[in-house]
Design a protein around this motif. Structure first.
Motif, PDB file in Angstrom:
ATOM      1  N   GLY A 181      13.350   2.911   8.393  1.00  0.00           N
ATOM      2  CA  GLY A 181      12.095   3.481   7.903  1.00  0.00           C
ATOM      3  C   GLY A 181      11.439   4.454   8.857  1.00  0.00           C
ATOM      4  O   GLY A 181      10.355   4.962   8.573  1.00  0.00           O
ATOM      5  N   ARG A 182      12.092   4.692  10.001  1.00  0.00           N
ATOM      6  CA  ARG A 182      11.542   5.565  11.042  1.00  0.00           C
ATOM      7  C   ARG A 182      10.128   5.141  11.434  1.00  0.00           C
ATOM      8  O   ARG A 182       9.222   5.961  11.570  1.00  0.00           O
ATOM      9  N   LEU A 183       9.962   3.822  11.607  1.00  0.00           N
ATOM     10  CA  LEU A 183       8.670   3.239  11.950  1.00  0.00           C
ATOM     11  C   LEU A 183       8.590   2.987  13.451  1.00  0.00           C
ATOM     12  O   LEU A 183       9.556   2.558  14.060  1.00  0.00           O
ATOM     13  N   ARG A 184       7.432   3.229  14.022  1.00  0.00           N
ATOM     14  CA  ARG A 184       7.249   2.977  15.454  1.00  0.00           C
ATOM     15  C   ARG A 184       6.638   1.609  15.706  1.00  0.00           C
ATOM     16  O   ARG A 184       6.711   1.080  16.808  1.00  0.00           O
ATOM     17  N   SER A 185       6.023   1.013  14.672  1.00  0.00           N
ATOM     18  CA  SER A 185       5.463  -0.323  14.798  1.00  0.00           C
ATOM     19  C   SER A 185       5.317  -0.945  13.414  1.00  0.00           C
ATOM     20  O   SER A 185       5.300  -0.232  12.403  1.00  0.00           O
ATOM     21  N   MET A 186       5.243  -2.276  13.394  1.00  0.00           N
ATOM     22  CA  MET A 186       5.091  -3.016  12.142  1.00  0.00           C
ATOM     23  C   MET A 186       4.113  -4.168  12.350  1.00  0.00           C
ATOM     24  O   MET A 186       4.196  -4.875  13.357  1.00  0.00           O
ATOM     25  N   PRO A 187       3.209  -4.391  11.390  1.00  0.00           N
ATOM     26  CA  PRO A 187       2.309  -5.544  11.482  1.00  0.00           C
ATOM     27  C   PRO A 187       3.086  -6.845  11.299  1.00  0.00           C
ATOM     28  O   PRO A 187       4.049  -6.908  10.545  1.00  0.00           O
ATOM     29  N   VAL A 188       2.629  -7.867  11.997  1.00  0.00           N
ATOM     30  CA  VAL A 188       3.183  -9.210  11.847  1.00  0.00           C
ATOM     31  C   VAL A 188       2.166 -10.019  11.041  1.00  0.00           C
ATOM     32  O   VAL A 188       0.998 -10.104  11.410  1.00  0.00           O
ATOM     33  N   VAL A 189       2.641 -10.595   9.926  1.00  0.00           N
ATOM     34  CA  VAL A 189       1.761 -11.276   8.987  1.00  0.00           C
ATOM     35  C   VAL A 189       2.232 -12.711   8.781  1.00  0.00           C
ATOM     36  O   VAL A 189       3.424 -12.957   8.595  1.00  0.00           O
ATOM     37  N   ALA A 190       1.293 -13.651   8.817  1.00  0.00           N
ATOM     38  CA  ALA A 190       1.578 -15.059   8.516  1.00  0.00           C
ATOM     39  C   ALA A 190       0.565 -15.514   7.476  1.00  0.00           C
ATOM     40  O   ALA A 190      -0.629 -15.261   7.618  1.00  0.00           O
ATOM     41  N   ALA A 191       1.058 -16.148   6.433  1.00  0.00           N
ATOM     42  CA  ALA A 191       0.200 -16.628   5.342  1.00  0.00           C
ATOM     43  C   ALA A 191      -0.665 -15.491   4.793  1.00  0.00           C
ATOM     44  O   ALA A 191      -1.825 -15.690   4.451  1.00  0.00           O
ATOM     45  N   LYS A 200     -14.031  12.092   6.599  1.00  0.00           N
ATOM     46  CA  LYS A 200     -12.704  11.573   6.254  1.00  0.00           C
ATOM     47  C   LYS A 200     -12.647  10.117   6.691  1.00  0.00           C
ATOM     48  O   LYS A 200     -12.949   9.790   7.828  1.00  0.00           O
ATOM     49  N   THR A 201     -12.247   9.240   5.787  1.00  0.00           N
ATOM     50  CA  THR A 201     -12.194   7.822   6.117  1.00  0.00           C
ATOM     51  C   THR A 201     -10.789   7.415   6.536  1.00  0.00           C
ATOM     52  O   THR A 201      -9.814   8.101   6.227  1.00  0.00           O
ATOM     53  N   VAL A 202     -10.702   6.289   7.209  1.00  0.00           N
ATOM     54  CA  VAL A 202      -9.408   5.736   7.579  1.00  0.00           C
ATOM     55  C   VAL A 202      -8.617   5.448   6.310  1.00  0.00           C
ATOM     56  O   VAL A 202      -7.416   5.721   6.242  1.00  0.00           O
ATOM     57  N   GLU A 203      -9.280   4.925   5.301  1.00  0.00           N
ATOM     58  CA  GLU A 203      -8.606   4.615   4.038  1.00  0.00           C
ATOM     59  C   GLU A 203      -7.958   5.856   3.430  1.00  0.00           C
ATOM     60  O   GLU A 203      -6.852   5.794   2.903  1.00  0.00           O
ATOM     61  N   ALA A 204      -8.610   6.986   3.533  1.00  0.00           N
ATOM     62  CA  ALA A 204      -8.063   8.221   2.976  1.00  0.00           C
ATOM     63  C   ALA A 204      -6.889   8.749   3.802  1.00  0.00           C
ATOM     64  O   ALA A 204      -6.021   9.428   3.270  1.00  0.00           O
ATOM     65  N   ALA A 205      -6.854   8.418   5.082  1.00  0.00           N
ATOM     66  CA  ALA A 205      -5.822   8.957   5.970  1.00  0.00           C
ATOM     67  C   ALA A 205      -4.637   8.012   6.180  1.00  0.00           C
ATOM     68  O   ALA A 205      -3.545   8.455   6.522  1.00  0.00           O
ATOM     69  N   MET A 206      -4.841   6.708   5.962  1.00  0.00           N
ATOM     70  CA  MET A 206      -3.806   5.725   6.294  1.00  0.00           C
ATOM     71  C   MET A 206      -2.590   5.819   5.379  1.00  0.00           C
ATOM     72  O   MET A 206      -2.658   6.349   4.274  1.00  0.00           O
ATOM     73  N   SER A 207      -1.478   5.292   5.875  1.00  0.00           N
ATOM     74  CA  SER A 207      -0.235   5.247   5.109  1.00  0.00           C
ATOM     75  C   SER A 207      -0.142   3.925   4.351  1.00  0.00           C
ATOM     76  O   SER A 207      -0.476   2.869   4.885  1.00  0.00           O
ATOM     77  N   THR A 208       0.292   4.015   3.116  1.00  0.00           N
ATOM     78  CA  THR A 208       0.545   2.844   2.285  1.00  0.00           C
ATOM     79  C   THR A 208       1.795   3.118   1.470  1.00  0.00           C
ATOM     80  O   THR A 208       2.125   4.280   1.250  1.00  0.00           O
ATOM     81  N   PRO A 209       2.525   2.139   1.007  1.00  0.00           N
ATOM     82  CA  PRO A 209       2.393   0.722   1.321  1.00  0.00           C
ATOM     83  C   PRO A 209       2.854   0.443   2.748  1.00  0.00           C
ATOM     84  O   PRO A 209       3.439   1.304   3.405  1.00  0.00           O
ATOM     85  N   VAL A 210       2.604  -0.766   3.208  1.00  0.00           N
ATOM     86  CA  VAL A 210       2.900  -1.144   4.584  1.00  0.00           C
ATOM     87  C   VAL A 210       4.097  -2.093   4.629  1.00  0.00           C
ATOM     88  O   VAL A 210       4.148  -3.056   3.881  1.00  0.00           O
ATOM     89  N   GLU A 211       5.026  -1.790   5.515  1.00  0.00           N
ATOM     90  CA  GLU A 211       6.142  -2.704   5.780  1.00  0.00           C
ATOM     91  C   GLU A 211       5.646  -3.715   6.802  1.00  0.00           C
ATOM     92  O   GLU A 211       5.138  -3.340   7.860  1.00  0.00           O
ATOM     93  N   VAL A 212       5.761  -4.997   6.487  1.00  0.00           N
ATOM     94  CA  VAL A 212       5.330  -6.047   7.406  1.00  0.00           C
ATOM     95  C   VAL A 212       6.492  -6.982   7.708  1.00  0.00           C
ATOM     96  O   VAL A 212       7.485  -7.002   6.980  1.00  0.00           O
ATOM     97  N   VAL A 213       6.340  -7.738   8.796  1.00  0.00           N
ATOM     98  CA  VAL A 213       7.295  -8.778   9.154  1.00  0.00           C
ATOM     99  C   VAL A 213       6.512 -10.057   9.387  1.00  0.00           C
ATOM    100  O   VAL A 213       5.285 -10.036   9.476  1.00  0.00           O
ATOM    101  N   THR A 214       7.224 -11.175   9.485  1.00  0.00           N
ATOM    102  CA  THR A 214       6.590 -12.455   9.779  1.00  0.00           C
ATOM    103  C   THR A 214       6.943 -12.853  11.210  1.00  0.00           C
ATOM    104  O   THR A 214       7.858 -12.284  11.809  1.00  0.00           O
ATOM    105  N   PRO A 215       6.245 -13.844  11.753  1.00  0.00           N
ATOM    106  CA  PRO A 215       6.577 -14.292  13.114  1.00  0.00           C
ATOM    107  C   PRO A 215       8.007 -14.830  13.236  1.00  0.00           C
ATOM    108  O   PRO A 215       8.556 -14.867  14.332  1.00  0.00           O
ATOM    109  N   THR A 216       8.625 -15.206  12.123  1.00  0.00           N
ATOM    110  CA  THR A 216       9.980 -15.756  12.180  1.00  0.00           C
ATOM    111  C   THR A 216      11.069 -14.728  11.866  1.00  0.00           C
ATOM    112  O   THR A 216      12.253 -15.062  11.895  1.00  0.00           O
TER     113      THR A 216
END
Length: 122
Positions: free
Chosen positions: A73-83, A44-60
């Motif tokens: 969204g009942r999310l425990r964490s969110m990626p921070v994305v810049a550019a 089983k790969t991470v790709e097969a198990a991961m959740s998509t789509p992903v909610e992201v935020v920016t540093p601002t």
């Protein structure tokens, strides 16, 4: 998959961002995703198990917006994305710490963490 699960458990992360070769966030692997993948499934790969789509935020993105999106969204964490690239992750625990700190302290800590993660290349 077992390596990713080991990272989750060893460091106490609620979820891990999954990135592609260019550093763009393509999914999130949560504790729930790892549990659902089941034990003893080595192919089983991470790709097969991961959740998509992903909610992201920016540093601002302001903290109130992040908190609202996490709660909705009942999310425990969110990626921070810049550019378009992953620069960090914000967790509920981080937001709770904000309630205990003043703005200048928070700003300095966040900037230091981002500088560490990005290698001071911002």
């Amino acid at each position: 998959m077992s390596e990713a699960t080991a990272l989750l458990t060893a460091h106490g992360f609620a979820a891990l961002p999954v990135i592609d070769e260019q550093g763009c966030v393509v999914g999130m692997l949560s504790e729930s995703d790892a549990l659902a993948a089941g034990p003893g499934i080595p192919d089983k790969t991470v790709e097969a198990a991961m959740s998509t789509p992903v909610e992201v935020v920016t540093p601002t993105t302001d903290t109130a917006t992040i908190a609202s999106r996490m709660l909705t969204g009942r999310l425990r964490s969110m990626p921070v994305v810049a550019a378009g690239l992953l620069v960090g992750i914000v967790a509920r625990r981080d937001l709770l710490r904000i309630l205990l700190s003043d703005d200048a302290t928070i700003d300095a800590k966040i900037r230091a963490l981002l500088d560490d993660y990005a290698g001071s290349g911002r």
